[in-house]
Design an enzyme around this catalytic site. Structure first.
Site, PDB file in Angstrom:
ATOM      1  N   LYS A  12      35.281  36.008  45.877  1.00 37.66           N
ATOM      2  CA  LYS A  12      35.419  34.612  45.487  1.00 37.66           C
ATOM      3  C   LYS A  12      36.406  33.894  46.401  1.00 37.66           C
ATOM      4  CE  LYS A  12      34.804  35.514  40.500  1.00 37.66           C
ATOM      5  NZ  LYS A  12      33.626  34.661  40.222  1.00 37.66           N
ATOM      6  N   ARG A  40      25.720  40.061  34.614  1.00 40.42           N
ATOM      7  CA  ARG A  40      24.351  40.355  34.170  1.00 40.42           C
ATOM      8  C   ARG A  40      23.985  41.823  34.395  1.00 40.42           C
ATOM      9  NH1 ARG A  40      22.137  35.817  38.047  1.00 40.42           N
ATOM     10  NH2 ARG A  40      24.230  35.102  37.488  1.00 40.42           N
TER      11      ARG A  40
END
Length: 490
Positions: free
Chosen positions: A260, A334
């Protein structure tokens, strides 16, 4: 966990020895209207001088009178005096009160649910997190609701359990990632579960590999602090329904190899809010002896870059055999949830609800106060009804099947995301998760499933509002508790 004692009494508040007595002011058509138990008639004439309109969350403290409480606090509730408005107002007042105080609430209502909302909101608003402060900030220590309803009618035990569950979730989400890593979160979950008679099982790295939990294992392999899967099982006598809850528990999310940017790294300790929510809701349901079976799946890992981290283009084998090509290691939630959804489905529950700080796209679409909700239509309706009844904001979102084209892989059954173009990220994540919800035995229909994306609402980075301060919010805990109660009553 800074939770004040909560109680109910029918004694007159005007004779209370509390440090502060809380009254309410409604915004009426002809000016502010005082809502107060008997004995506070002297307050009404001074409202105009105090320049109070009764607008929601207006707050002021004034000196008391001889023979009564030394301080009277006034909080605006807006135009309505319903449960939602009273919960918000009481929470706002307690959030704004400073000091180690005993507080009495003297706001009359002829509705037991509204009375419970007053006490609940006050308890929620009084929360403070001081785990790492050298000098803890003093907060209210006791809250007494003066009411015509007794503790049984109000459900004071339920209020206490709900307030404690939200506070526990906030404590966990607020903890620094150096102190809350996968093994530690699993240990906390097991201990909290055991205290209320909930059974548990923990998978470490070796067990995860042996049992085919390839998503959790891959996401956690870049950290020296290995991943965990925790299964919790609350099985009360007489339960006729079985609810499965799956929580994302990324104790810190750097993005992995797909690192990130600098500013996005701050706050990533909160990426385990879904797992904390599932744990706390289950503990509350067990404490309240709600007659519904609940299994919880806490999918826990730390997503860090290293020489052992999963790479883009790696192919993972999820529990049950389906394969996923990793396109972006920062789409890791996920992957761990996929394992949890498959495992939950194997037990054939009546419904599955997963909770996750899943996508930045949720914040783009719905902001920081509304959770995205998607899944099977009837269950989505039940979850939303539960959320509405406790005044937590959700918004149903679609799961367009045409998005499956963006999850195609050249080498695996699925890709975990799509790069290089604008896609509706929250919906794409939901469509991905749906692929891991199992079918009913002997049928071609999926087990009813709902997905809550709480990425924005789980953490308040702005000023406090209502009963919510800065930091962790505990969103969805109250919704899951109410959902469990509703399903048990069917």
């Amino acid at each position: 966990m800074a939770v004040p004692t909560l109680s109910v009494t029918d004694s007159p508040a005007s004779a209370s020895d509390a440090d502060v007595v809380l009254l309410a002011v409604r915004k009426g058509a002809d000016g502010p209207e005082l809502l107060a138990e008997a004995g506070f008639d002297w307050v009404a004439p001074v409202l105009e001088a105090l320049d109070l309109s009764g607008a929601a969350e207006e707050f002021i403290r004034i000196p008391g009178v001889a023979g009564g409480p030394r301080v009277v606090a006034l909080v605006g509730i807006g135009e309505r005096a319903d449960a939602a408005s009273l919960r918000l107002a009481a929470g706002s007042a307690l959030r704004q009160l400073k000091g180690e105080l005993a507080v009495a609430i003297a706001v009359p209502t002829d509705d037991a649910d509204a009375a419970a909302a007053l006490l609940e909101g006050a308890g929620l608003g009084a929360y403070g997190y001081d785990g790492f402060r050298s000098e803890p900030k003093p907060r209210p220590t006791s809250i007494v609701l003066h009411s015509v309803f007794d503790g049984s009618a109000i459900g004071v035990d339920r209020v206490r359990a709900v307030v404690a569950a939200v506070a526990t979730t906030k404590d966990l989400v607020n903890m620094p990632p150096a102190d809350l890593f996968p093994e530690r979160l699993a240990q906390i979950a097991v201990e909290a579960a055991a205290a209320v008679g909930i059974g548990s099982k923990v998978w470490d790295e070796q067990a995860l590999a042996a049992d085919g939990f390839g998503g959790i294992l891959a996401v956690g392999q870049g950290s020296s602090r290995g991943p965990r899967l925790v299964r919790l099982d609350y099985t009360p006598a007489g339960a006729s329904a079985h609810l499965a809850l799956v929580g994302k528990g990324i104790t810190y999310d750097s993005g992995g190899i797909s690192l990130k940017p600098m500013t996005a790294l701050v706050g990533m300790k909160t990426d385990m809010a879904g797992a904390a929510t599932v744990l706390s809701a289950m503990v509350a349901l067990a404490e309240l002896e709600v007659p519904i079976r609940v299994t919880g799946w806490l999918c826990i890992a730390e997503n860090l870059p290293s020489s052992t981290a999963a790479r883009p283009n790696d192919v993972l084998r999820i529990r049950g055999g389906k394969t996923v090509e990793v396109i972006n290691t920062d789409a890791e939630g996920r992957l761990v949830l996929a394992d949890g959804l498959v495992a939950a489905s194997e037990e054939q529950p009546d419904a599955i609800v997963d909770v996750a700080t899943l996508t930045g796209a949720q914040m783009v679409a719905l902001g920081h106060r509304i959770a995205g909700l998607m899944g099977e239509e009837d269950l989505v309706g039940q979850v939303r009804a539960a959320a509405d009844s406790v005044d937590e904001s959700t918004w149903p979102m679609p799961l367009p099947r045409d998005l499956m084209q963006y999850l195609k892989s050249d080498v695996a059954d699925l890709a975990n995301t799509k790069l290089g173009m604008t896609v509706p990220g929250m919906l794409l994540a939901g469509v991905f998760l749906q692929e891991f919800v199992g079918l009913r035995e002997g049928a071609d229909t999926r087990i009813p499933w709902a997905h809550l994306d709480i990425a924005g609402p789980s953490h308040n980075t702005a000023a406090g509002y209502g009963f919510t301060g800065s930091g962790a919010t505990g969103i969805a805990v109250r919704t899951l508790i109410r959902l469990g109660e509703q399903l048990a009553a069917e």
